[in-house]
Design a protein around this motif. Structure first.
Motif, PDB file in Angstrom:
ATOM      1  N   ALA A  94      34.604 -17.186 104.878  1.00 31.26           N
ATOM      2  CA  ALA A  94      35.594 -18.065 104.256  1.00 31.26           C
ATOM      3  C   ALA A  94      35.653 -17.878 102.743  1.00 31.26           C
ATOM      4  CB  ALA A  94      35.283 -19.520 104.595  1.00 31.26           C
ATOM      5  N   ARG A  95      34.507 -17.598 102.131  1.00 26.61           N
ATOM      6  CA  ARG A  95      34.465 -17.462 100.681  1.00 26.61           C
ATOM      7  C   ARG A  95      34.898 -16.070 100.189  1.00 26.61           C
ATOM      8  NH1 ARG A  95      34.729 -22.276 100.448  1.00 26.61           N
ATOM      9  NH2 ARG A  95      33.178 -23.695  99.524  1.00 26.61           N
ATOM     10  N   HIS A  96      34.882 -15.075 101.064  1.00 30.00           N
ATOM     11  CA  HIS A  96      35.166 -13.714 100.602  1.00 30.00           C
ATOM     12  C   HIS A  96      36.385 -13.058 101.246  1.00 30.00           C
ATOM     13  CE1 HIS A  96      30.811 -14.207  99.671  1.00 30.00           C
ATOM     14  NE2 HIS A  96      31.112 -13.493  98.603  1.00 30.00           N
ATOM     15  N   MET A  97      36.905 -13.628 102.336  1.00 28.12           N
ATOM     16  CA  MET A  97      37.971 -12.940 103.075  1.00 28.12           C
ATOM     17  C   MET A  97      39.267 -12.807 102.277  1.00 28.12           C
ATOM     18  SD  MET A  97      38.951 -15.871 105.917  1.00 28.12           S
ATOM     19  CE  MET A  97      40.117 -14.787 106.733  1.00 28.12           C
ATOM     20  N   ASP A  98      39.498 -13.707 101.311  1.00 23.85           N
ATOM     21  CA  ASP A  98      40.718 -13.616 100.505  1.00 23.85           C
ATOM     22  C   ASP A  98      40.627 -12.524  99.442  1.00 23.85           C
ATOM     23  OD1 ASP A  98      41.854 -15.702 101.915  1.00 23.85           O
ATOM     24  OD2 ASP A  98      41.060 -17.240 100.555  1.00 23.85           O
ATOM     25  N   ARG A  99      39.400 -12.132  99.074  1.00 25.02           N
ATOM     26  CA  ARG A  99      39.216 -11.136  98.015  1.00 25.02           C
ATOM     27  C   ARG A  99      38.766  -9.776  98.540  1.00 25.02           C
ATOM     28  NH1 ARG A  99      35.105 -12.196  95.337  1.00 25.02           N
ATOM     29  NH2 ARG A  99      34.250 -14.022  96.376  1.00 25.02           N
ATOM     30  N   LYS A 100      38.124  -9.765  99.691  1.00 26.81           N
ATOM     31  CA  LYS A 100      37.596  -8.508 100.229  1.00 26.81           C
ATOM     32  C   LYS A 100      38.160  -8.273 101.631  1.00 26.81           C
ATOM     33  CE  LYS A 100      33.243  -8.791  97.622  1.00 26.81           C
ATOM     34  NZ  LYS A 100      31.768  -8.798  97.722  1.00 26.81           N
ATOM     35  N   LYS A 101      38.814  -7.146 101.805  1.00 27.49           N
ATOM     36  CA  LYS A 101      39.429  -6.840 103.099  1.00 27.49           C
ATOM     37  C   LYS A 101      38.387  -6.668 104.199  1.00 27.49           C
ATOM     38  CE  LYS A 101      43.694  -4.707 101.440  1.00 27.49           C
ATOM     39  NZ  LYS A 101      44.546  -3.480 101.457  1.00 27.49           N
ATOM     40  N   SER A 102      37.200  -6.215 103.834  1.00 31.32           N
ATOM     41  CA  SER A 102      36.165  -5.993 104.848  1.00 31.32           C
ATOM     42  C   SER A 102      35.806  -7.289 105.565  1.00 31.32           C
ATOM     43  CB  SER A 102      34.914  -5.390 104.201  1.00 31.32           C
ATOM     44  OG  SER A 102      34.409  -6.239 103.177  1.00 31.32           O
ATOM     45  N   PHE A 103      35.762  -8.398 104.825  1.00 30.32           N
ATOM     46  CA  PHE A 103      35.460  -9.687 105.437  1.00 30.32           C
ATOM     47  C   PHE A 103      36.617 -10.161 106.314  1.00 30.32           C
ATOM     48  CE2 PHE A 103      32.211  -9.661 102.223  1.00 30.32           C
ATOM     49  CZ  PHE A 103      31.170 -10.406 102.775  1.00 30.32           C
ATOM     50  N   ALA A 104      37.839  -9.913 105.856  1.00 28.59           N
ATOM     51  CA  ALA A 104      39.003 -10.306 106.657  1.00 28.59           C
ATOM     52  C   ALA A 104      39.060  -9.514 107.961  1.00 28.59           C
ATOM     53  CB  ALA A 104      40.281 -10.089 105.848  1.00 28.59           C
TER      54      ALA A 104
END
Length: 276
Positions: A94-104
């Motif tokens: 939730a904290r990184h998916m908007d900034r890092k595509k790998s998390f999304a």
């Protein structure tokens, strides 16, 4: 002028009918557990001529405590692992998916499991668990954890993005909290409504599940869960309904108690977790 409640009388009528539809089978099951088989077959919906505990005594003589304990152990371990592990992954995503595509991408790959029918993976899963020597309670708990990931992760990620602001992370960092300390002392307690929701959903599923224990545990009678015991018990005493109804009541009581304890937080957790 008619009040709003008077205009919506039909809504209350439908709700009352729904309550009856849910309560009547439960009441019939409870009453039948105190009746003899002759009374059940002769007057199914009537009250017993003489209330008796013989069905429960026979149930305990047949070892229901062991199977009850197996179900309780599996449910506690599985739900405990789900609530301990999946929120951590959800917080990181939730904290990184908007900034890092790998998390999304990771998030999408994990929740896509919601759309995979169990029948597709049922046979390969059974063979794999057997080859790994995990056709036991430990293996079943791990399976429940794995199968809970898609739906539970989806709920937690939505809840964190909606309810838990990023400002708390920054405030905790300023106060000298590390990531792990911040999560367990600040973020994790803030997710209590979602914890309650996840607990109820998964406890109901694990406690009442029949198919996974049938595939993983059915080889050893000592590891049977309550649904497996009820299934085989009914098969052994197909003409003796009293003990079977007693086993249903014993299986209902624990999960009903858990639901009544946590039901206040369920609606808020579900609505908040499903926003995004």
């Amino acid at each position: 002028m008619a009040t709003k409640k008077q205009k919506n009388w039909w809504v209350y009528l439908i709700l009352f009918a729904g309550i009856l539809l849910m309560l009547i089978p439960l009441l019939v099951t409870i009453i039948s557990s105190f009746k003899t088989t002759r009374e059940i077959t002769g007057n199914f919906f009537g009250l017993p001529e003489e209330w008796t505990l013989a069905n429960y005594l026979r149930l305990f003589e047949d070892g229901v405590i062991q199977y009850f304990g197996n179900s309780a152990l599996i449910t506690i371990l599985a739900v405990g692992l789900i609530i301990a592990i999946i929120p951590m992954a959800a917080f990181a995503i939730a904290r990184h998916m908007d900034r890092k595509k790998s998390f999304a991408i990771m998030y999408m790959l994990l929740i896509i499991g919601i759309f995979v029918p169990f029948q597709v993976i049922m046979i390969p899963m059974t063979k794999l668990m057997s080859q790994l020597g995990l056709s036991n309670i430990t293996g079943l708990v791990l399976l429940y954890l794995a199968y809970a990931v898609p739906q539970t992760l989806f709920l937690y990620v939505g809840y964190i993005k909606t309810i838990v602001p990023k400002d708390m992370d920054e405030a905790a960092a300023i106060d000298g909290c590390g990531k792990f300390t911040m999560y367990w002392r600040i973020i994790f307690p803030l997710m209590k409504p979602m914890h309650a929701t996840v607990l109820i959903i998964n406890a109901l599923w694990v406690w009442n599940d029949f198919l996974l224990p049938l595939l993983v545990l059915n080889k050893d009678q000592k590891m049977w869960t309550m649904p497996l015991f009820q299934y085989n018990y009914q098969g052994m005493y197909f003409s003796d309904y009293g003990p079977s109804f007693a086993s249903y009541v014993v299986g209902i009581i624990p999960i009903l108690i858990v639901y009544l304890i946590f039901q206040k937080n369920i609606i808020s957790g579900m609505t908040s977790g499903a926003v995004k």
